[in-house]
Design an enzyme around this catalytic site. Sequence first.
Site: not given
Length: 426
Positions: A230, A341
């Site tokens: 990520e 997120e």
Amino acid sequence: MEVNFGLCFCLLVLLVPFTCAGRATISTTTGNGGNSGGSIQKLEVKKHLKNLNRPPVKSIKSPDGDIIDCVHVSHQPAFDHPELKDHKIQMRPNFHPERKTFGESKVSSNSNSNSKPITQLWQKNGMCSEGTIPIRRTRTNDILRASSVQNFGKKKQKSTPQPKPAKPLPDILTQSGHQHVIAYVEGGDFYGAKATINVWDPKIQQPNEFSLSQIWILAGAFGQDLNSIEAGWQVSPDLYGDNNTRLFTYWTSDAYQATGCYNLLCSGFIQINNGIALGASISPLSNYGSSQYDISILVWKDPKEGNWWMQFGNDHVLGYWPAPLFSYLTESASMIEWGGEVVNSESDGQHTSTQMGSGHFPDEGFGKASYFENIQVVDGDNKLRAPKDLGTYTEKDNCYNVKTGNAGDWGTYFYYGGPGRNPNCP
Ligand SMILES: *[C@@H]1O[C@H](CO)[C@@H](O)[C@H](O)[C@H]1NC(C)=O
């Protein structure tokens, strides 16, 4: 540092009263030699700091208060990893999906004229020389904000398993208390991904919440052994102690359990670049209705060595995740996700007002809403391509939302984000 420690420890005790209450009682009773709990904690923190902060060749004080240590490239934490004891460092990738030969300094530019190049704040006060890498120094307080020394630098684990939605989606999409807005492709063999992401400073309601925008490169079953790479930007008061927008990476090879961490906060990622620091503040940031700034992130697999490389901007090859860190990703990724997120802790019984992206809904468009543009995957021929069959996912589209599109310079793009709590998202 030592002087501050007592204060910091008390703070930890206040924040974690159940696990530390006993220690607090003992450690405040000074003079009777009975503060063993506190001493063990102190030793543990000290040891961890020593592990993370390597002796620097030089240190740079950033305007945001960070200290950036220039550490010899061979002294970085990565080489403590048991799988990397005999690893031969790669100072450049064998292969790059955008360049024929790696020697070229610039890629044929596809940068759009709407946005400006971006830097990191600490670069105003110095640079690290060749052969060293800039590492954001970890301080005692950083570790004390974590629930334990072991959990510092890792994504928080939720113990309650969440019910699966009808369509199987990764656990990260159903993690309790987390809200996502995601565009994704799945079902293929992917060898990398790219996006240009514009950068904002979303407001965070609670210090234990965060807001981030990133690419996920995923492989394996979405149970115990998920492999994930990520990278993106984040605001995380818990991790960094402030509300600055920072460049970050993350990796795990066991679904966020024992392996992996943010940035260089454990052994694993090998950095080769002397110009960019993981975890350091990005500057400047986009302004609502005014200047827009974005960052490009490219992650790709070196077909020869199997390492996963990361590039920031058009010419900063940052480093790589060595193949031995992973199980499934030693082959290929089975899913790519792009998006945002946030943590919704609902601390006051209402939806969090923590913002995602710019804090504005996609409908507002360029200059106001946050975006990912030119999202691409690296395909089986090791070529960058627009994703086919892009899916989207949001939990509560009245709180945060997404809108995809396709247009000349921007390729496949989407606007995403939102304010969180609002009349339609109570
Ligand atoms: C971060 O921002 C929140 C509000 O958005 C504020 O309450 C908090 O004090 C800030 N934290 C730091 C460390 O600056």
